[in-house]
Structures are given as C-alpha cells and as structure tokens.
Design a protein around this motif. Sequence first.
Motif, PDB file in Angstrom:
ATOM      1  N   GLY A  19      -8.959  17.774  -1.912  1.00 17.99           N
ATOM      2  CA  GLY A  19      -9.701  16.847  -2.755  1.00 17.99           C
ATOM      3  C   GLY A  19      -8.835  15.730  -3.312  1.00 17.99           C
ATOM      4  N   GLU A  20      -9.133  15.326  -4.532  1.00 19.53           N
ATOM      5  CA  GLU A  20      -8.429  14.209  -5.165  1.00 19.53           C
ATOM      6  C   GLU A  20      -6.942  14.480  -5.327  1.00 19.53           C
ATOM      7  OE1 GLU A  20     -10.199  12.799  -8.788  1.00 19.53           O
ATOM      8  OE2 GLU A  20     -12.212  12.807  -7.910  1.00 19.53           O
ATOM      9  N   ASN A  21      -6.593  15.719  -5.620  1.00 14.16           N
ATOM     10  CA  ASN A  21      -5.189  16.079  -5.803  1.00 14.16           C
ATOM     11  C   ASN A  21      -4.410  15.816  -4.516  1.00 14.16           C
ATOM     12  OD1 ASN A  21      -2.817  18.006  -5.676  1.00 14.16           O
ATOM     13  ND2 ASN A  21      -3.445  18.267  -7.813  1.00 14.16           N
ATOM     14  N   TRP A  22      -4.925  16.282  -3.381  1.00  9.93           N
ATOM     15  CA  TRP A  22      -4.250  16.090  -2.102  1.00  9.93           C
ATOM     16  C   TRP A  22      -4.246  14.607  -1.711  1.00  9.93           C
ATOM     17  CZ3 TRP A  22      -0.647  17.703   0.793  1.00  9.93           C
ATOM     18  CH2 TRP A  22      -0.548  17.325   2.124  1.00  9.93           C
ATOM     19  N   THR A  23      -5.354  13.924  -1.917  1.00 12.63           N
ATOM     20  CA  THR A  23      -5.450  12.504  -1.585  1.00 12.63           C
ATOM     21  C   THR A  23      -4.407  11.706  -2.353  1.00 12.63           C
ATOM     22  OG1 THR A  23      -7.809  12.722  -1.125  1.00 12.63           O
ATOM     23  CG2 THR A  23      -6.992  10.499  -1.543  1.00 12.63           C
ATOM     24  N   LYS A  24      -4.227  12.024  -3.627  1.00 13.31           N
ATOM     25  CA  LYS A  24      -3.224  11.334  -4.445  1.00 13.31           C
ATOM     26  C   LYS A  24      -1.819  11.578  -3.895  1.00 13.31           C
ATOM     27  CE  LYS A  24      -1.353  10.964  -9.071  1.00 13.31           C
ATOM     28  NZ  LYS A  24      -1.093  11.661 -10.303  1.00 13.31           N
ATOM     29  N   LEU A  25      -1.504  12.826  -3.533  1.00 14.51           N
ATOM     30  CA  LEU A  25      -0.191  13.141  -2.966  1.00 14.51           C
ATOM     31  C   LEU A  25       0.038  12.393  -1.657  1.00 14.51           C
ATOM     32  CD1 LEU A  25      -0.012  16.991  -3.577  1.00 14.51           C
ATOM     33  CD2 LEU A  25       1.507  15.270  -4.564  1.00 14.51           C
ATOM     34  N   VAL A  26      -0.983  12.339  -0.805  1.00 14.21           N
ATOM     35  CA  VAL A  26      -0.860  11.649   0.480  1.00 14.21           C
ATOM     36  C   VAL A  26      -0.649  10.154   0.264  1.00 14.21           C
ATOM     37  CG1 VAL A  26      -2.117  11.004   2.585  1.00 14.21           C
ATOM     38  CG2 VAL A  26      -2.146  13.368   1.794  1.00 14.21           C
ATOM     39  N   ASN A  27      -1.399   9.553  -0.643  1.00  9.88           N
ATOM     40  CA  ASN A  27      -1.248   8.114  -0.910  1.00  9.88           C
ATOM     41  C   ASN A  27       0.137   7.787  -1.465  1.00  9.88           C
ATOM     42  OD1 ASN A  27      -3.819   7.509   0.033  1.00  9.88           O
ATOM     43  ND2 ASN A  27      -4.739   7.666  -1.986  1.00  9.88           N
ATOM     44  N   GLU A  28       0.628   8.628  -2.368  1.00  6.73           N
ATOM     45  CA  GLU A  28       1.979   8.412  -2.914  1.00  6.73           C
ATOM     46  C   GLU A  28       3.034   8.557  -1.818  1.00  6.73           C
ATOM     47  OE1 GLU A  28       2.308  11.265  -6.067  1.00  6.73           O
ATOM     48  OE2 GLU A  28       1.040  10.106  -7.426  1.00  6.73           O
ATOM     49  N   ALA A  29       2.859   9.530  -0.956  1.00  8.29           N
ATOM     50  CA  ALA A  29       3.805   9.748   0.139  1.00  8.29           C
ATOM     51  C   ALA A  29       3.768   8.580   1.119  1.00  8.29           C
ATOM     52  CB  ALA A  29       3.490  11.049   0.857  1.00  8.29           C
ATOM     53  N   PHE A  30       2.569   8.067   1.412  1.00  4.24           N
ATOM     54  CA  PHE A  30       2.467   6.922   2.314  1.00  4.24           C
ATOM     55  C   PHE A  30       3.200   5.720   1.729  1.00  4.24           C
ATOM     56  CE2 PHE A  30       0.372   2.958   3.549  1.00  4.24           C
ATOM     57  CZ  PHE A  30       0.740   2.952   4.883  1.00  4.24           C
ATOM     58  N   GLU A  31       3.000   5.462   0.448  1.00  5.89           N
ATOM     59  CA  GLU A  31       3.676   4.326  -0.181  1.00  5.89           C
ATOM     60  C   GLU A  31       5.191   4.476  -0.084  1.00  5.89           C
ATOM     61  OE1 GLU A  31       2.382   1.483  -1.233  1.00  5.89           O
ATOM     62  OE2 GLU A  31       0.432   2.225  -0.596  1.00  5.89           O
ATOM     63  N   LYS A  32       5.673   5.692  -0.221  1.00  4.37           N
ATOM     64  CA  LYS A  32       7.112   5.929  -0.143  1.00  4.37           C
ATOM     65  C   LYS A  32       7.650   5.674   1.266  1.00  4.37           C
ATOM     66  CE  LYS A  32      10.625   9.447  -0.970  1.00  4.37           C
ATOM     67  NZ  LYS A  32      10.885  10.809  -1.404  1.00  4.37           N
ATOM     68  N   VAL A  33       6.982   6.200   2.289  1.00  2.00           N
ATOM     69  CA  VAL A  33       7.502   6.052   3.651  1.00  2.00           C
ATOM     70  C   VAL A  33       7.276   4.657   4.212  1.00  2.00           C
ATOM     71  CG1 VAL A  33       7.330   8.504   4.191  1.00  2.00           C
ATOM     72  CG2 VAL A  33       5.466   6.993   4.825  1.00  2.00           C
ATOM     73  N   ARG A  34       6.238   3.993   3.781  1.00  2.00           N
ATOM     74  CA  ARG A  34       5.980   2.665   4.339  1.00  2.00           C
ATOM     75  C   ARG A  34       6.982   1.620   3.838  1.00  2.00           C
ATOM     76  NH1 ARG A  34       0.693  -0.743   2.571  1.00  2.00           N
ATOM     77  NH2 ARG A  34       1.434  -1.459   0.565  1.00  2.00           N
ATOM     78  N   LYS A  35       7.658   1.907   2.731  1.00  2.00           N
ATOM     79  CA  LYS A  35       8.662   0.974   2.214  1.00  2.00           C
ATOM     80  C   LYS A  35       9.762   0.716   3.234  1.00  2.00           C
ATOM     81  CE  LYS A  35       8.008   1.899  -2.677  1.00  2.00           C
ATOM     82  NZ  LYS A  35       8.571   2.460  -3.896  1.00  2.00           N
ATOM     83  N   GLU A  36      10.015   1.676   4.106  1.00  2.00           N
ATOM     84  CA  GLU A  36      11.067   1.544   5.112  1.00  2.00           C
ATOM     85  C   GLU A  36      10.522   1.199   6.495  1.00  2.00           C
ATOM     86  OE1 GLU A  36      14.265   1.516   4.270  1.00  2.00           O
ATOM     87  OE2 GLU A  36      13.528   1.760   2.214  1.00  2.00           O
ATOM     88  N   ALA A  37       9.201   1.127   6.630  1.00  2.00           N
ATOM     89  CA  ALA A  37       8.596   0.876   7.941  1.00  2.00           C
ATOM     90  C   ALA A  37       8.762  -0.583   8.356  1.00  2.00           C
ATOM     91  CB  ALA A  37       7.119   1.248   7.914  1.00  2.00           C
TER      92      ALA A  37
END
Length: 94
Positions: A19-37
């Motif tokens: 749910g929202e908890n997992w979606t928030k974790l995924v969005n935060e993780a995406f923002e972190k990894v995309r900084k180096e993409a």
Amino acid sequence: MANKKENPNRHEFTLKREGENWTKLVNEAFEKVRKEAKVDGFRKGKVTKEIFDKKFGKQEYLVEAANKAVGEEFVRIMKENNYELVAEPQIHVT
C-alpha cells in the motif's frame, strides 16, 4: 510482522510492506538511484521513472526500497526485544 522462534538463539521474522507505505519507500528509493542515472536526452538525475524502467529495469530501486524497509524494521526489532546480534542476518526478499 510475524516472529517464528526456531530456538533460543535463532529467530525468523516475516515483514510485509504494501500500500502507501511500500509506495512511499519505492518512490524514495527511485529518487535516490535516479540521481546517478545517466540517460541520453536527460540531464543527470532527471530521467523519468518510465524511461528509467525501460533502460535499467525496476530491480535497482526495488532492492533499495526493500533494503530500507528491512533495515528499519531490523533495528526496531533488535532494540524492542533486547536482542544481541551474534551472526550476520540472512535476508530473503520475495
């Protein structure tokens, strides 16, 4: 979260995020990894999720999200139960 005691020195925990908890974790993780993409046509760190997924796949940020969820929960469990770590934990993500 479920706790299964196999013996006094070994514990097995099942952690479920959705749910929202997992979606928030995924969005935060995406923002972190995309900084180096680095993707042609985009400034470094500005690629969209759709393009990132096509070029690199979702695994990188899903693993990052799972690691964060497990890490936070692991620390909480250890403190709440006064457990002492005697070996590296084995973690299985499905």
